[in-house]
Design an enzyme around this catalytic site. Structure first.
Site, PDB file in Angstrom:
ATOM      1  N   CYS A 246      37.510  53.679  40.348  1.00  0.00           N
ATOM      2  CA  CYS A 246      36.751  53.106  39.241  1.00  0.00           C
ATOM      3  C   CYS A 246      37.292  53.568  37.883  1.00  0.00           C
ATOM      4  CB  CYS A 246      35.268  53.400  39.409  1.00  0.00           C
ATOM      5  SG  CYS A 246      34.215  52.308  38.418  1.00  0.00           S
ATOM      6  N   HIS A 331      34.304  50.913  44.780  1.00  0.00           N
ATOM      7  CA  HIS A 331      33.828  52.188  45.307  1.00  0.00           C
ATOM      8  C   HIS A 331      33.977  52.246  46.830  1.00  0.00           C
ATOM      9  CE1 HIS A 331      31.942  53.886  41.656  1.00  0.00           C
ATOM     10  NE2 HIS A 331      31.853  52.616  41.316  1.00  0.00           N
ATOM     11  N   GLU A 333      33.405  54.716  48.651  1.00  0.00           N
ATOM     12  CA  GLU A 333      32.315  55.513  49.216  1.00  0.00           C
ATOM     13  C   GLU A 333      31.008  54.718  49.260  1.00  0.00           C
ATOM     14  OE1 GLU A 333      31.216  55.519  45.071  1.00  0.00           O
ATOM     15  OE2 GLU A 333      33.148  55.632  46.092  1.00  0.00           O
TER      16      GLU A 333
END
Length: 381
Positions: A246, A331, A333
């Site tokens: 990001c 992202h 995650e």
């Protein structure tokens, strides 16, 4: 109690207040996630922003300790169509209203969030002011005009000091620009020895930590507001494997000579399609950013585009053609969102192992002896 949201173009929304009382201003943005409002609230990348949820029902499953992505929320306001004050979920520990009150965040409900989203999509994100008071509209407009958007969000959200999450495998220095907890979870789940450092940590300070790899985290705001991070990445590029996420992706691009610009209304939600160019496979990704790497600026660098956004063709992934370094705009995650891209953490660790195999280090004892010999020679002079 009544609450009002005034946009800088003069559009006024009047609804019901929940959460804290008072007045707050920020950049008004929207998130298209159907679930995951707690992760949205606690994502540091929303620092300085008033977040609108496009899904109409918010608060229905309450708040639980396990779903936080940071130690506290950083958003400046929360806008929903319908606020559910009584959650119905076995995991719920307390209500959304209580969370917002605890951290002084104003919420507004019972407004036309679809109309608000259409305005932001058409005109782009804009400043707004949220209030539960009885100020005149003219007074609110004056305050809104006089209040600039924040430029120090990274400093506000980054950890103030170094801390570690010990593991038995590769040592990863996680540079915290406003990191979500999910990044740390994914690294520790793989046995990594993670050392989290503040946003302004220098290259020399990172070298002293003797890392195997460097993780550049997500974070809020304009990447050009963090020039010291760009300098640090430039100094360590090629010395250690690097993986940016990001804001970390944008900083990596700037460090390699590319450029960034602001998107009209950004990408915020858990269902953004991203194509990996090498395989033509489409991944559904979680995203939260308002800036992008400019495609034309990559052409004269040593960067290669690896992923693109299937909606607007913006760059979603980069890798360095000479050094062990890559980044993604989305992202991996998740939190909230799909887990399609968690494999990128495994690729990062494999890159570290390959780099160590191709660049073997002297044993620690040999390094220490060499250092001591240098000190003795210097003392004898």
């Amino acid at each position: 109690m009544q609450a009002r949201l005034l946009l800088e173009d003069g559009t006024l929304f009047t609804g019901l207040a929940f959460g804290a009382e008072g007045q707050s201003n920020g950049e008004v943005v929207f998130n298209t996630g159907i679930t995951g409002y707690q992760e949205v609230l606690s994502d540091p990348s929303y620092c300085g922003q008033i977040v609108t949820m496009t899904y109409p029902l918010i608060g229905n499953y309450g708040i639980t300790r396990d779903d936080f992505e940071s130690v506290r929320p950083f958003i400046h306001g929360f806008v929903v169509r319908r606020h559910e004050p009584v959650p119905s979920n076995w995991r719920a520990e307390y209500t959304l209203d209580r969370l917002l009150k605890e951290y002084g965040i104003i919420g507004i409900s019972d407004i036309d969030t679809r109309m608000l989203t259409r305005i932001l999509r058409h005109h782009g994100t804009m400043k707004g002011i949220l209030t539960t008071g009885a100020e005149r509209v003219e007074e609110l407009q004056e305050r809104l005009s006089a209040s600039p958007l924040m430029r120090d969000q990274v400093a506000r959200t980054s950890t103030p000091s170094i801390f570690s999450s010990p593991g038995e495998r590769e040592r990863i220095v996680l540079v915290d620009y406003g990191a979500k907890s999910g990044i740390l979870r994914d690294l520790t789940k793989r046995g990594c020895d993670v050392v989290v450092v503040p946003h302004d940590t220098t290259a020399e300070q990172i070298r002293r930590l003797n890392p195997d790899g460097i993780q550049l985290s997500n974070g809020p705001g304009d990447p050009k507001d963090v020039p010291h991070a760009v300098k640090m990445i430039q100094e360590l590029l090629g010395e250690y494997p690097i993986f940016g996420i990001c804001l970390g992706h944008q900083l990596f691009a700037l460090a390699c000579g590319a450029d960034t610009s602001k998107l009209k209304f950004g990408h915020r939600g858990g269902n953004h399609p991203v194509k990996e160019l090498k395989t033509n496979r489409c991944y559904i990704t979680s995203q939260n950013h308002g800036y992008t790497v400019l495609e034309d600026s990559v052409k004269n660098t040593k960067l290669e585009v690896t992923h693109i956004n299937n909606n607007d063709r913006t760059i979603e992934g980069l890798k360095h053609t000479e050094y062990p370094a890559f980044s993604v705009q989305y992202h991996p995650e998740a939190a909230p969102g799909p887990f399609d891209s968690s494999y990128l953490f495994d690729e990062f660790l494999e890159m570290i192992r390959e780099h160590k195999k191709n660049n073997p280090q002297k044993p620690r004892q040999a390094q220490l002896a060499e250092s001591l010999r240098g000190e003795l020679q210097y003392a004898q002079k």
